[in-house]
Design a protein around this motif. Structure first.
Motif, short mmCIF file in Angstrom:
data_model
loop_
_atom_site.label_atom_id
_atom_site.label_comp_id
_atom_site.label_asym_id
_atom_site.label_seq_id
_atom_site.Cartn_x
_atom_site.Cartn_y
_atom_site.Cartn_z
N LEU A 31 62.62 32.84 12.21
CA LEU A 31 61.86 32.24 11.73
C LEU A 31 61.46 32.30 10.32
N LYS A 32 60.92 33.75 9.84
CA LYS A 32 60.87 33.63 9.14
C LYS A 32 61.68 32.93 7.44
N ASN A 59 48.56 24.14 0.03
CA ASN A 59 48.45 25.56 -0.18
C ASN A 59 47.94 26.34 0.40
N GLN A 60 46.70 25.72 0.48
CA GLN A 60 45.36 26.33 2.14
C GLN A 60 46.51 26.27 3.20
N MET A 61 46.54 24.86 3.42
CA MET A 61 47.42 25.00 5.32
C MET A 61 49.38 25.63 5.01
N MET A 62 49.53 26.06 3.48
CA MET A 62 51.04 26.39 4.20
C MET A 62 49.98 28.00 3.94
N LYS A 63 49.39 28.43 3.56
CA LYS A 63 48.87 29.73 3.35
C LYS A 63 48.20 30.04 5.24
N ALA A 64 47.60 28.90 6.23
CA ALA A 64 47.20 29.38 7.16
C ALA A 64 48.44 29.36 8.11
N MET A 65 49.16 28.39 8.30
CA MET A 65 50.09 28.49 8.60
C MET A 65 51.00 29.91 8.73
N ASN A 66 51.18 30.38 7.35
CA ASN A 66 52.11 32.00 6.89
C ASN A 66 51.72 32.88 7.82
N ASN A 67 50.15 32.43 8.06
CA ASN A 67 49.28 34.10 8.27
C ASN A 67 49.48 33.89 9.72
N GLN A 68 49.48 33.09 10.22
CA GLN A 68 49.81 32.50 11.87
C GLN A 68 51.11 33.38 12.39
N PHE A 69 51.77 33.13 12.02
CA PHE A 69 53.08 33.57 12.25
C PHE A 69 53.09 35.11 12.04
N LYS A 70 52.03 35.45 11.27
CA LYS A 70 52.28 37.01 11.01
C LYS A 70 51.85 37.92 12.03
#
Length: 70
Positions: A31-32, A59-70
């Motif tokens: 997934l990473k 970019n805001q939405m991508m950052k929010a999704m990346n933070n959710q996966f961490k």
């Protein structure tokens, strides 16, 4: 006889636990490397909802999704 069953049960429990952790680690790495959603998908989704996607919003939405996966 009793020790053979005990060793078998312990081996089964150890195998299940080890298999779970290996599968979890493999899935997290997958997934990473291959995120389930990318910028093009977000852009198309926003356009289907009638919004005009700006790069800042994407970019805001991508950052929010990346933070959710961490």
């Amino acid at each position: 006889m009793g020790t053979t069953i005990l060793v078998g049960i312990l081996a089964l429990v150890a195998g299940v636990a080890l298999g779970f952790f290996i599968a979890r680690k493999t899935m997290m790495n997958y997934l990473k490397k291959n995120p389930p959603i990318n910028e093009q998908m977000i852009r198309m989704m926003m356009m289907q909802m009638g919004m005009t996607p700006s790069q800042k919003k994407i970019n805001q939405m991508m950052k929010a999704m990346n933070n959710q996966f961490k």
